[in-house]
Design a protein around this motif. Structure first.
Motif, PDB file in Angstrom:
ATOM      1  N   LYS A   1      48.295  30.874  44.876  1.00  0.00           N
ATOM      2  CA  LYS A   1      48.508  31.401  43.489  1.00  0.00           C
ATOM      3  C   LYS A   1      49.067  30.975  42.151  1.00  0.00           C
ATOM      4  O   LYS A   1      49.804  30.178  42.433  1.00  0.00           O
ATOM      5  CB  LYS A   1      49.030  33.049  43.529  1.00  0.00           C
ATOM      6  CG  LYS A   1      48.116  33.913  44.260  1.00  0.00           C
ATOM      7  CD  LYS A   1      49.875  35.142  44.907  1.00  0.00           C
ATOM      8  CE  LYS A   1      49.022  35.799  45.879  1.00  0.00           C
ATOM      9  NZ  LYS A   1      46.650  36.128  45.640  1.00  0.00           N
TER      10      LYS A   1
ATOM     11  N   PHE B   1      39.460  36.114  39.553  1.00  0.00           N
ATOM     12  CA  PHE B   1      39.367  37.695  38.518  1.00  0.00           C
ATOM     13  C   PHE B   1      40.610  37.825  37.946  1.00  0.00           C
ATOM     14  O   PHE B   1      41.388  36.723  38.069  1.00  0.00           O
ATOM     15  CB  PHE B   1      39.652  38.361  39.834  1.00  0.00           C
ATOM     16  CG  PHE B   1      41.228  38.158  41.135  1.00  0.00           C
ATOM     17  CD1 PHE B   1      41.123  37.944  41.645  1.00  0.00           C
ATOM     18  CD2 PHE B   1      42.077  39.448  39.982  1.00  0.00           C
ATOM     19  CE1 PHE B   1      42.296  37.513  42.689  1.00  0.00           C
ATOM     20  CE2 PHE B   1      43.594  39.068  41.637  1.00  0.00           C
ATOM     21  CZ  PHE B   1      43.364  38.167  41.611  1.00  0.00           C
TER      22      PHE B   1
ATOM     23  N   ASN C   1      43.130  31.723  42.661  1.00  0.00           N
ATOM     24  CA  ASN C   1      43.894  31.721  44.093  1.00  0.00           C
ATOM     25  C   ASN C   1      43.064  30.479  44.546  1.00  0.00           C
ATOM     26  O   ASN C   1      41.587  31.017  45.233  1.00  0.00           O
ATOM     27  CB  ASN C   1      42.835  33.523  44.772  1.00  0.00           C
ATOM     28  CG  ASN C   1      44.385  34.297  43.749  1.00  0.00           C
ATOM     29  OD1 ASN C   1      45.554  34.508  44.564  1.00  0.00           O
ATOM     30  ND2 ASN C   1      44.252  34.785  43.650  1.00  0.00           N
TER      31      ASN C   1
ATOM     32  N   HIS D   1      43.610  35.191  36.692  1.00  0.00           N
ATOM     33  CA  HIS D   1      43.935  35.026  38.672  1.00  0.00           C
ATOM     34  C   HIS D   1      43.695  34.185  39.171  1.00  0.00           C
ATOM     35  O   HIS D   1      42.608  34.210  39.755  1.00  0.00           O
ATOM     36  CB  HIS D   1      44.466  35.848  38.942  1.00  0.00           C
ATOM     37  CG  HIS D   1      45.446  37.217  38.791  1.00  0.00           C
ATOM     38  ND1 HIS D   1      46.299  36.905  37.961  1.00  0.00           N
ATOM     39  CD2 HIS D   1      45.160  38.308  38.293  1.00  0.00           C
ATOM     40  CE1 HIS D   1      47.346  37.270  37.680  1.00  0.00           C
ATOM     41  NE2 HIS D   1      46.187  38.739  37.305  1.00  0.00           N
TER      42      HIS D   1
ATOM     43  N   GLU E   1      51.745  37.289  33.538  1.00  0.00           N
ATOM     44  CA  GLU E   1      52.079  38.139  33.823  1.00  0.00           C
ATOM     45  C   GLU E   1      53.148  38.289  34.772  1.00  0.00           C
ATOM     46  O   GLU E   1      54.292  39.249  35.336  1.00  0.00           O
ATOM     47  CB  GLU E   1      50.866  39.621  33.978  1.00  0.00           C
ATOM     48  CG  GLU E   1      50.267  39.279  34.705  1.00  0.00           C
ATOM     49  CD  GLU E   1      49.460  40.201  35.486  1.00  0.00           C
ATOM     50  OE1 GLU E   1      49.433  41.170  34.312  1.00  0.00           O
ATOM     51  OE2 GLU E   1      48.733  39.856  36.380  1.00  0.00           O
ATOM     52  N   HIS E   2      53.156  37.225  36.164  1.00  0.00           N
ATOM     53  CA  HIS E   2      53.744  37.119  36.878  1.00  0.00           C
ATOM     54  C   HIS E   2      55.030  36.455  36.328  1.00  0.00           C
ATOM     55  O   HIS E   2      56.113  36.286  38.047  1.00  0.00           O
ATOM     56  CB  HIS E   2      53.091  36.496  38.492  1.00  0.00           C
ATOM     57  CG  HIS E   2      51.746  37.071  38.979  1.00  0.00           C
ATOM     58  ND1 HIS E   2      51.159  36.202  39.239  1.00  0.00           N
ATOM     59  CD2 HIS E   2      50.868  38.674  38.158  1.00  0.00           C
ATOM     60  CE1 HIS E   2      49.679  36.810  39.273  1.00  0.00           C
ATOM     61  NE2 HIS E   2      50.045  38.877  38.864  1.00  0.00           N
TER      62      HIS E   2
ATOM     63  N   HIS F   1      42.217  39.775  34.215  1.00  0.00           N
ATOM     64  CA  HIS F   1      42.118  41.101  33.277  1.00  0.00           C
ATOM     65  C   HIS F   1      41.951  39.588  32.312  1.00  0.00           C
ATOM     66  O   HIS F   1      42.133  39.282  30.895  1.00  0.00           O
ATOM     67  CB  HIS F   1      43.869  40.796  32.784  1.00  0.00           C
ATOM     68  CG  HIS F   1      44.948  40.536  33.534  1.00  0.00           C
ATOM     69  ND1 HIS F   1      44.925  42.371  35.197  1.00  0.00           N
ATOM     70  CD2 HIS F   1      46.066  40.698  34.569  1.00  0.00           C
ATOM     71  CE1 HIS F   1      45.106  42.822  35.482  1.00  0.00           C
ATOM     72  NE2 HIS F   1      45.840  41.365  35.890  1.00  0.00           N
TER      73      HIS F   1
ATOM     74  N   THR G   1      44.235  41.024  45.876  1.00  0.00           N
ATOM     75  CA  THR G   1      45.487  40.662  46.819  1.00  0.00           C
ATOM     76  C   THR G   1      45.749  40.796  47.980  1.00  0.00           C
ATOM     77  O   THR G   1      46.064  39.693  48.676  1.00  0.00           O
ATOM     78  CB  THR G   1      46.907  41.146  45.781  1.00  0.00           C
ATOM     79  OG1 THR G   1      46.078  40.636  44.137  1.00  0.00           O
ATOM     80  CG2 THR G   1      48.010  40.094  45.629  1.00  0.00           C
TER      81      THR G   1
ATOM     82  N   ARG H   1      38.788  46.402  43.260  1.00  0.00           N
ATOM     83  CA  ARG H   1      39.151  45.450  42.366  1.00  0.00           C
ATOM     84  C   ARG H   1      41.385  45.206  42.973  1.00  0.00           C
ATOM     85  O   ARG H   1      41.956  43.741  42.634  1.00  0.00           O
ATOM     86  CB  ARG H   1      40.038  46.219  40.676  1.00  0.00           C
ATOM     87  CG  ARG H   1      40.482  45.119  39.572  1.00  0.00           C
ATOM     88  CD  ARG H   1      40.053  44.462  39.767  1.00  0.00           C
ATOM     89  NE  ARG H   1      41.132  43.351  38.882  1.00  0.00           N
ATOM     90  CZ  ARG H   1      42.590  42.945  38.975  1.00  0.00           C
ATOM     91  NH1 ARG H   1      42.874  42.913  40.796  1.00  0.00           N
ATOM     92  NH2 ARG H   1      43.778  42.140  38.454  1.00  0.00           N
TER      93      ARG H   1
HETATM   94  C1  2HG Z   1      46.800  41.763  40.127  1.00  0.00           C
HETATM   95  O1  2HG Z   1      46.024  41.357  39.189  1.00  0.00           O
HETATM   96  C2  2HG Z   1      47.954  41.302  40.277  1.00  0.00           C
HETATM   97  O2  2HG Z   1      46.061  42.445  40.497  1.00  0.00           O
HETATM   98  C3  2HG Z   1      48.101  39.962  41.255  1.00  0.00           C
HETATM   99  O3  2HG Z   1      48.672  40.219  38.949  1.00  0.00           O
HETATM  100  C4  2HG Z   1      46.798  39.064  41.048  1.00  0.00           C
HETATM  101  O4  2HG Z   1      47.253  38.213  43.648  1.00  0.00           O
HETATM  102  C5  2HG Z   1      47.359  37.940  42.447  1.00  0.00           C
HETATM  103  O5  2HG Z   1      46.348  36.496  42.207  1.00  0.00           O
END
Ligand code: 2HG
Ligand code: ZN
Length: 449
Positions: A325, A358, A369, A367, A406-407, A360, A314, A310
Motif C-alpha cells: 500500500k 483510488f 495499491n 492510494h 493520511e495514514h 481522495h 481495502t 468505495r
Molecule cells: C481509504 O481511503 C483508506 O479507504 C484505505 O484510507 C486506503 O486501503 C487503502 O489503501
C-alpha cells in the motif's frame, strides 16, 4: 505488570493468541512480539501504568481500534500493549460550545450515532468508522472522505487530556476555542502516532449534519478528466462534500468482490463518487461535462451501495494474494502527470502486478495499491515492493508531494521520511521527542521520532 494490573483490577493478557490478536493492525506485514496487553479503565490507570513503564524502561504501544495501515499499532519488540478500548465512555455534551467530550476508546461510529439524533456530527468520515477509535483517529490525525469540505481531524479537536511517558497527566487547551498563549502542544500530540504522549480523553468540536446531500456516481475517462470535472464543479460553486476517485481496476475488483453488475452497463471505466450538499444539481449538469452515463443516487439504498463500493476497496484488496500500500499526497494539478509517470514504469518494475489507484482526489490524496493475485509466503514480494520505494518516493518528492497523506508513518514508512521531511525538521522533532519521552518508551520505532 501483572501485580500492577491486579492491584488496580485491570484486565491483563499474556497468552500467545491474545497477543497475536492485540499486537497487530490491518497492515499484516510484521511478526508480533509483545509482553502483554493491559486495559486501563481511567486516566489515572493510564498514568500509573506509564509511571511503572517509565521507571522500569518498559516500552509501550498505545493501541486503539488497530485499523491503521502502516503498522503504527504493532508490537514487534516485546512492548506492552496499552489498549484504550475499555475507556469508551462519552463523558459530556456541550450544546452551547458545540463540543463533545469522549474517552479515547470510543468507537468512531458510536460517537456519530450519539450525535446524529441531535442533528450534529464530528465531521471526520473514515472507511474504518465501524471499528476505529477516537484516540487512534487523533493519534494519526486521520483524513478520510470529507477532508475536501472539513479539513483534517486536527481541526475538530478542542482539547486533550494526555498522559506523558513519565505518567504526568496534562490538560492541553482547557476547553477553549481561542487560546493564543504560544505554540500549541495539543496540535503537536495530534498526529504523533503515540510517540509523544498517550491521548486518554478529548473534547471534540462538532458541527451540523449536512442539511441535504445528493450523490453522483460518474464514469470518467481518466484521472485528468476527473480533475477537470473537479475544477468545473469548483468553478460553478458546487457545494462539495466528497470527491472520490476509483480507477477501473479498483471498480472491477469491488464489483466482483460484491458480486454486483457494473452500474454503468457494458462500459467499464474510471469513476468518481461525488457528494454535494444540495437538493438541486441542475446547475451541475448544465455547467460541467458530466458523462451522460452518470447516475444520480435516487434512494438511500442506492447511495449506500455506491459508497459501499468505495469503502470496501481495502477489504477487497485484502482478499487478493498480496497487496503493498501507498498513501501519497500531491498538488492536485500534478496528479495526472505523476500517475502517467508511474504507469510508464509499473509493468516493467512489477511484472504480474496491478496498480489499483483510488482515493481522495478532492484533496490530492491518492492510494496506490500494488496487488498480486498470488500470495507472498516467503516475503519476496514485500521485499521487492520495499526495494522500489526509493523510485516511487523520489517521484513523489519530484512532484512536491508527501509520502504519507493520511495514514501516517508507523513502521512502514519510517525509512523514507527523508523524501518528505528535511534533516533540520527531523532534528527538531527528535529534540522534542527527547524532551517529552526521555527513555523513548512510547511506540518505539514508529512515526517521525
Ligand atoms: C481509504 O481511503 C483508506 O479507504 C484505505 O484510507 C486506503 O486501503 C487503502 O489503501
Ligand atoms: Zn483514504
Amino acid at each position: 505488570m501483572e501485580q500492577l494490573a491486579k492491584s488496580r483490577g485491570l484486565r491483563f493478557l499474556t497468552n500467545t493468541n491474545d497477543l497475536d490478536h492485540w499486537g497487530r493492525d490491518w497492515t499484516h506485514y510484521f511478526p508480533v512480539n509483545a509482553l502483554g496487553v493491559i486495559f486501563p479503565k481511567t486516566v489515572a490507570d493510564v498514568s500509573e501504568i506509564l509511571k511503572h513503564c517509565h521507571t522500569h524502561r518498559i516500552c509501550v504501544v498505545p493501541s486503539g481500534g488497530r485499523t491503521g495501515l502502516v503498522g503504527g499499532a504493532y508490537a514487534t519488540q516485546g512492548e506492552l500493549i496499552l489498549s484504550l478500548s475499555q475507556m469508551n465512555r462519552i463523558l459530556d455534551w456541550d450544546p452551547l460550545g458545540l463540543t463533545v467530550k469522549v474517552e479515547a476508546g470510543v468507537i468512531h461510529e458510536t460517537l456519530q450515532d450519539y450525535l446524529r439524533p441531535k442533528g450534529f456530527h464530528w465531521p471526520v468520515d473514515l472507511a474504518a468508522k465501524g471499528s476505529c477509535q477516537i484516540g487512534g483517529n487523533l493519534a494519526t490525525n486521520a483524513g478520510g472522505v470529507r477532508v475536501i469540505k472539513y479539513g483534517m481531524t486536527r481541526r475538530w479537536v478542542q482539547s486533550l487530556t494526555v498522559v506523558m511517558a513519565n505518567g504526568k497527566i496534562l490538560e492541553l487547551n482547557g476547553d477553549l476555542e481561542k487560546n493564543n498563549t504560544g505554540p500549541c502542544l495539543r496540535d503537536l500530540v495530534i498526529g504523533s502516532e503515540g510517540t509523544l504522549a498517550v491521548i486518554a480523553e478529548a473534547r471534540l468540536k462538532v458541527t451540523h449534519l449536512p442539511r441535504q446531500c445528493l450523490t453522483l456516481f460518474a464514469p470518467v475517462e481518466n484521472p485528468a478528466a476527473a480533475l477537470t470535472l473537479l475544477q468545473s464543479l469548483r468553478e460553478c460553486g458546487a457545494p462539495l462534500l466528497a470527491f472520490e476517485f476509483i480507477d477501473k481496476a479498483s471498480l472491477d475488483l469491488v464489483l466482483k468482490h460484491c458480486g454486483d453488475p457494473n452500474p454503468f452497463g457494458e462500459f467499464m471505466s474510471d469513476a468518481v463518487l461525488i457528494d454535494l450538499e444540495t437538493t438541486d444539481v441542475s446547475d451541475v449538469y448544465a455547467k460541467t461535462a458530466l458523462d451522460p452515463r452518470t447516475i444520480l443516487g435516487e434512494s438511500h439504498s442506492q447511495v449506500q451501495k455506491f459508497w459501499h463500493y468505495r469503502e470496501i476497496i481495502t477489504e477487497a484488496l485484502d482478499s487478493m494474494g498480496f497487496v503493498y500500500k501507498h498513501d501519497v499526497s500531491l498538488p492536485q494539478r500534478e496528479i495526472p502527470r505523476f500517475l502517467k509517470t508511474v504507469d510508464q514504469e509499473f509493468s516493467r518494475r512489477f511484472p504480474g502486478a496491478t496498480n489499483f489507484v483510488f482515493g481522495h482526489f478532492g484533496d490530492g490524496n491518492l492510494h496506490l495499491n500494488f496487488g498480486y493475485s498470488a500470495k507472498d509466503p516467503d516475503g519476496r514480494r514485500l521485499a521487492h515492493c520495499e526495494a522500489a520505494n526509493d523510485w516511487l518516493f523520489n517521484l513523489v518528492h519530484q512532484y512536491r508531494g508527501a509520502i504519507s497523506a493520511e495514514h501516517g508513518i508507523g513502521l512502514l514508512k519510517r525509512a523514507y521520511l527523508r523524501f518528505t521531511k528535511s534533516p533540520e525538521e527531523l532534528a527538531i522533532l527528535h529534540a522534542l521527542k527527547k524532551a517529552m519521552d526521555p527513555h523513548a518508551i512510547l511506540n518505539p520505532g514508529k512515526g517521525v521520532v
